[in-house]
Design a protein around this motif. Structure first.
Motif, mmCIF file in Angstrom:
data_model
loop_
_atom_site.group_PDB
_atom_site.id
_atom_site.type_symbol
_atom_site.label_atom_id
_atom_site.label_comp_id
_atom_site.label_asym_id
_atom_site.label_seq_id
_atom_site.Cartn_x
_atom_site.Cartn_y
_atom_site.Cartn_z
ATOM 1 N N ILE A 10 15.925 -9.118 -2.734
ATOM 2 C CA ILE A 10 17.248 -9.546 -3.520
ATOM 3 C C ILE A 10 17.535 -10.797 -2.604
ATOM 4 O O ILE A 10 17.404 -10.742 -1.398
ATOM 5 C CB ILE A 10 18.220 -8.648 -3.457
ATOM 6 N N CYS A 11 17.824 -11.915 -3.332
ATOM 7 C CA CYS A 11 18.334 -13.156 -2.676
ATOM 8 C C CYS A 11 17.385 -13.808 -1.550
ATOM 9 O O CYS A 11 16.433 -14.056 -1.759
ATOM 10 C CB CYS A 11 19.988 -13.056 -2.101
ATOM 11 N N TRP A 12 17.855 -13.728 -0.306
ATOM 12 C CA TRP A 12 17.125 -14.241 0.650
ATOM 13 C C TRP A 12 15.918 -13.269 0.680
ATOM 14 O O TRP A 12 14.924 -13.830 1.276
ATOM 15 C CB TRP A 12 17.870 -14.297 2.158
ATOM 16 N N GLY A 13 16.057 -11.981 0.619
ATOM 17 C CA GLY A 13 14.962 -11.313 0.601
ATOM 18 C C GLY A 13 13.887 -11.553 -0.354
ATOM 19 O O GLY A 13 12.648 -11.513 -0.091
ATOM 20 N N ALA A 14 14.243 -12.121 -1.608
ATOM 21 C CA ALA A 14 13.368 -12.595 -2.533
ATOM 22 C C ALA A 14 12.769 -13.933 -2.023
ATOM 23 O O ALA A 14 11.590 -14.317 -2.461
ATOM 24 C CB ALA A 14 14.171 -12.959 -3.888
ATOM 25 N N GLN A 15 13.447 -15.116 -1.733
ATOM 26 C CA GLN A 15 12.792 -15.920 -1.146
ATOM 27 C C GLN A 15 11.891 -16.027 -0.128
ATOM 28 O O GLN A 15 10.835 -16.492 -0.112
ATOM 29 C CB GLN A 15 14.053 -16.946 -0.466
ATOM 30 N N ALA A 16 12.188 -14.838 0.814
ATOM 31 C CA ALA A 16 11.379 -14.629 2.029
ATOM 32 C C ALA A 16 10.052 -13.918 1.389
ATOM 33 O O ALA A 16 8.963 -14.477 1.714
ATOM 34 C CB ALA A 16 11.910 -13.581 2.928
ATOM 35 N N GLY A 17 10.087 -13.061 0.367
ATOM 36 C CA GLY A 17 8.949 -12.379 -0.137
ATOM 37 C C GLY A 17 8.148 -13.330 -0.911
ATOM 38 O O GLY A 17 6.929 -13.349 -0.792
ATOM 39 N N LEU A 37 -2.107 -4.353 -7.507
ATOM 40 C CA LEU A 37 -0.745 -4.970 -7.307
ATOM 41 C C LEU A 37 -0.317 -6.082 -8.319
ATOM 42 O O LEU A 37 0.705 -6.281 -8.698
ATOM 43 C CB LEU A 37 -1.248 -5.797 -6.245
ATOM 44 N N TYR A 38 -1.291 -6.399 -9.144
ATOM 45 C CA TYR A 38 -0.860 -7.330 -10.259
ATOM 46 C C TYR A 38 -1.217 -6.825 -11.575
ATOM 47 O O TYR A 38 -1.172 -7.835 -12.421
ATOM 48 C CB TYR A 38 -1.659 -9.015 -9.789
ATOM 49 N N ILE A 89 12.077 -12.822 -11.323
ATOM 50 C CA ILE A 89 10.847 -12.969 -11.165
ATOM 51 C C ILE A 89 10.006 -11.598 -10.740
ATOM 52 O O ILE A 89 10.558 -11.040 -9.952
ATOM 53 C CB ILE A 89 10.475 -14.213 -10.156
ATOM 54 N N VAL A 90 8.847 -11.585 -11.422
ATOM 55 C CA VAL A 90 8.241 -10.377 -11.434
ATOM 56 C C VAL A 90 6.697 -10.549 -11.251
ATOM 57 O O VAL A 90 6.271 -11.449 -11.957
ATOM 58 C CB VAL A 90 8.374 -9.263 -12.482
ATOM 59 N N THR A 91 5.866 -9.765 -10.696
ATOM 60 C CA THR A 91 4.497 -9.780 -10.925
ATOM 61 C C THR A 91 4.035 -8.962 -12.221
ATOM 62 O O THR A 91 5.011 -8.121 -12.629
ATOM 63 C CB THR A 91 3.797 -8.961 -9.844
ATOM 64 N N LYS A 92 3.214 -9.201 -12.655
ATOM 65 C CA LYS A 92 2.866 -8.609 -14.159
ATOM 66 C C LYS A 92 2.961 -6.834 -14.200
ATOM 67 O O LYS A 92 2.962 -6.293 -15.333
ATOM 68 C CB LYS A 92 1.453 -8.952 -14.637
ATOM 69 N N GLY A 93 2.895 -6.393 -13.152
ATOM 70 C CA GLY A 93 2.852 -4.860 -13.199
ATOM 71 C C GLY A 93 4.266 -4.336 -12.377
ATOM 72 O O GLY A 93 4.124 -3.273 -12.162
ATOM 73 N N TYR A 94 5.171 -5.271 -12.088
ATOM 74 C CA TYR A 94 6.271 -4.925 -11.460
ATOM 75 C C TYR A 94 5.980 -4.265 -9.977
ATOM 76 O O TYR A 94 7.031 -3.520 -9.461
ATOM 77 C CB TYR A 94 7.207 -3.830 -12.298
ATOM 78 N N ARG A 95 5.140 -4.589 -9.315
ATOM 79 C CA ARG A 95 4.713 -3.848 -8.044
ATOM 80 C C ARG A 95 5.905 -4.679 -7.335
ATOM 81 O O ARG A 95 6.233 -4.335 -6.224
ATOM 82 C CB ARG A 95 3.490 -4.342 -7.829
ATOM 83 N N GLN A 96 5.817 -6.034 -7.623
ATOM 84 C CA GLN A 96 6.969 -6.952 -7.004
ATOM 85 C C GLN A 96 7.903 -7.552 -7.830
ATOM 86 O O GLN A 96 7.529 -8.025 -8.938
ATOM 87 C CB GLN A 96 6.240 -8.049 -6.056
ATOM 88 N N ILE A 97 9.130 -7.393 -7.458
ATOM 89 C CA ILE A 97 10.195 -7.892 -8.280
ATOM 90 C C ILE A 97 11.146 -8.853 -7.496
ATOM 91 O O ILE A 97 11.374 -8.254 -6.345
ATOM 92 C CB ILE A 97 11.325 -6.834 -8.871
ATOM 93 N N SER A 115 0.967 -1.422 -0.024
ATOM 94 C CA SER A 115 -0.043 -0.020 0.085
ATOM 95 C C SER A 115 0.916 1.330 0.056
ATOM 96 O O SER A 115 0.278 2.355 -0.288
ATOM 97 C CB SER A 115 -0.880 0.085 1.231
ATOM 98 N N HIS A 116 2.223 1.216 0.135
ATOM 99 C CA HIS A 116 3.033 2.360 0.589
ATOM 100 C C HIS A 116 4.162 2.374 -0.724
ATOM 101 O O HIS A 116 5.041 3.370 -0.427
ATOM 102 C CB HIS A 116 3.482 2.472 1.920
ATOM 103 N N VAL A 117 4.359 1.283 -1.407
ATOM 104 C CA VAL A 117 5.615 1.275 -2.322
ATOM 105 C C VAL A 117 4.804 0.972 -3.644
ATOM 106 O O VAL A 117 4.092 -0.185 -3.599
ATOM 107 C CB VAL A 117 6.681 0.252 -1.740
ATOM 108 N N LEU A 118 5.268 1.698 -4.731
ATOM 109 C CA LEU A 118 4.670 1.322 -6.095
ATOM 110 C C LEU A 118 5.529 -0.055 -6.623
ATOM 111 O O LEU A 118 4.846 -0.847 -7.160
ATOM 112 C CB LEU A 118 5.126 2.284 -7.123
ATOM 113 N N SER A 119 7.126 0.003 -6.431
ATOM 114 C CA SER A 119 7.686 -1.285 -6.873
ATOM 115 C C SER A 119 8.623 -1.595 -5.905
ATOM 116 O O SER A 119 9.583 -0.882 -5.622
ATOM 117 C CB SER A 119 8.304 -1.126 -8.279
#
Length: 328
Positions: A141-148, A308-309, A222-230, A133-137
């Motif tokens: 990274i690495c463990w942060g990506a696995q955790a996410g 988000l997606y 790996i990304v969501t289709k709108g790059y809200r999450q990378i 809700s507070h970050v556009l994208s």
């Protein structure tokens, strides 16, 4: 930066099909400019080294960026001076009322632990929810990506028989994707980890798209289709000596470690490694910032309305809707 071309120019449709930013005169005249707000959640022990690596990549963009550095309050860093943390970092509780165009969540040396056993896991899950809700994208990274991926999509990780350690060639999955536009079909990425995500679980998740992968490392971007999450499994931000420092640290500590693959010339640790991933690292971050710059609302608090997606890649009306609201 985008190119401004006449709306009826035949090349416009071709460029858009190739995912190249092109805006028409009307939208160009209507655009307002402000610095992008970026926050970096630094979970690494050597925070100065990590923040320097990331800021080096962010600085390659021609855009003006306002940077905040974030740390978790539920974990005490032992490898960075308290003076540095007090002077430059804020806890999430202090920053959580802010809105950001971009966020980077780094890796952390806790990958062999179950996620729930990490001492700051509960706080991190609150931050994960807050980003929606507070970050556009948000780039993980690495463990942060696995955790996410685990928290948002239930994708598990598993232990590897030996450390994935070295520079590995990757195949580009979509040469016209915005985020990897300009990448060579084969590009190198550093990796340094003991775990890997479950690719079968990833394949079942239709909200995620894989942009870069290799047989050895698996899916890497790996990304969501709108790059809200990378989610980036490798370390594009690493400097030329980072893997060497990790290797000699483990050797001196008597830990089992093999020479990082495809790194030292002739696999000889006495030779200086060659930097073979810098251009793609710069391109990844430039593309990301450029995309966010084109799609973020001028009034940053409107980020919470962003889907988000779904995003600019599939719906060109996404960015224009923000501009229309800003004009009003």
């Amino acid at each position: 930066m985008p190119i401004n071309i006449p709306n009826e120019l035949p090349a416009k449709e071709i460029l858009e099909s190739e995912k190249i930013f092109a805006i028409d005169d009307e939208n160009a005249r209507r655009q307002r400019i402000r610095p992008l707000r970026v926050v970096i959640l630094n979970l690494m022990p050597k925070k100065i080294e990590t923040e320097t690596q990331i800021l080096r990549l962010l600085s390659k963009s021609p855009l003006q960026l306002d940077i905040d550095l974030m740390k978790v309050s539920s974990h005490e860093s032992k490898n960075t001076s308290k003076d540095h943390l007090v002077k430059f970092y804020e806890n999430w509780d202090v920053l959580k009322e802010n809105y950001y165009d971009c966020m980077i969540i780094t890796g952390a040396p806790v990958e062999e632990m179950p996620f729930e056993d990490v001492d700051y896991w509960e706080e991190l899950t609150h931050i994960f929810d807050w980003t929606k809700s507070h970050v556009l994208s948000t780039m993980h990274i690495c463990w942060g990506a696995q955790a996410g991926l685990y928290y948002h999509y239930g994708i598990h990780k598993y232990q590897l028989k030996e450390k994935l350690f070295g520079i590995f060639p990757h195949e580009l999955c979509d040469e016209y994707d915005f985020l990897t536009n300009g990448f060579d079909e084969i590009h190198n990425v550093p990796h340094s980890r003991h775990t890997k995500i479950d690719e079968k679980e990833l394949a079942k998740e239709d909200r995620l798209v894989v942009l870069s992968r290799s047989k050895k490392t698996g899916s890497t971007i790996i990304v969501t289709k709108g790059y809200r999450q990378i989610f980036v499994m490798g370390h594009f931000e690493y400097g030329v000596d980072t893997l060497a420092q990790e290797y000699f640290r483990d050797v001196n500590a008597g830990k089992p470690i093999h020479v990082p693959e495809n790194y030292f010339p002739n696999d000889d640790p006495h030779q200086r490694p060659i930097l073979t991933w810098r251009s793609h690292a710069n391109l990844l971050y430039r593309n990301w910032l450029n995309y966010v710059y084109q799609t973020t609302p001028y009034h940053i608090e409107k980020i919470e309305k962003a889907p988000l997606y779904q995003g600019f890649r599939e719906d060109h009306g996404y960015a224009q809707a923000f501009r229309k609201e800003d004009d009003e």
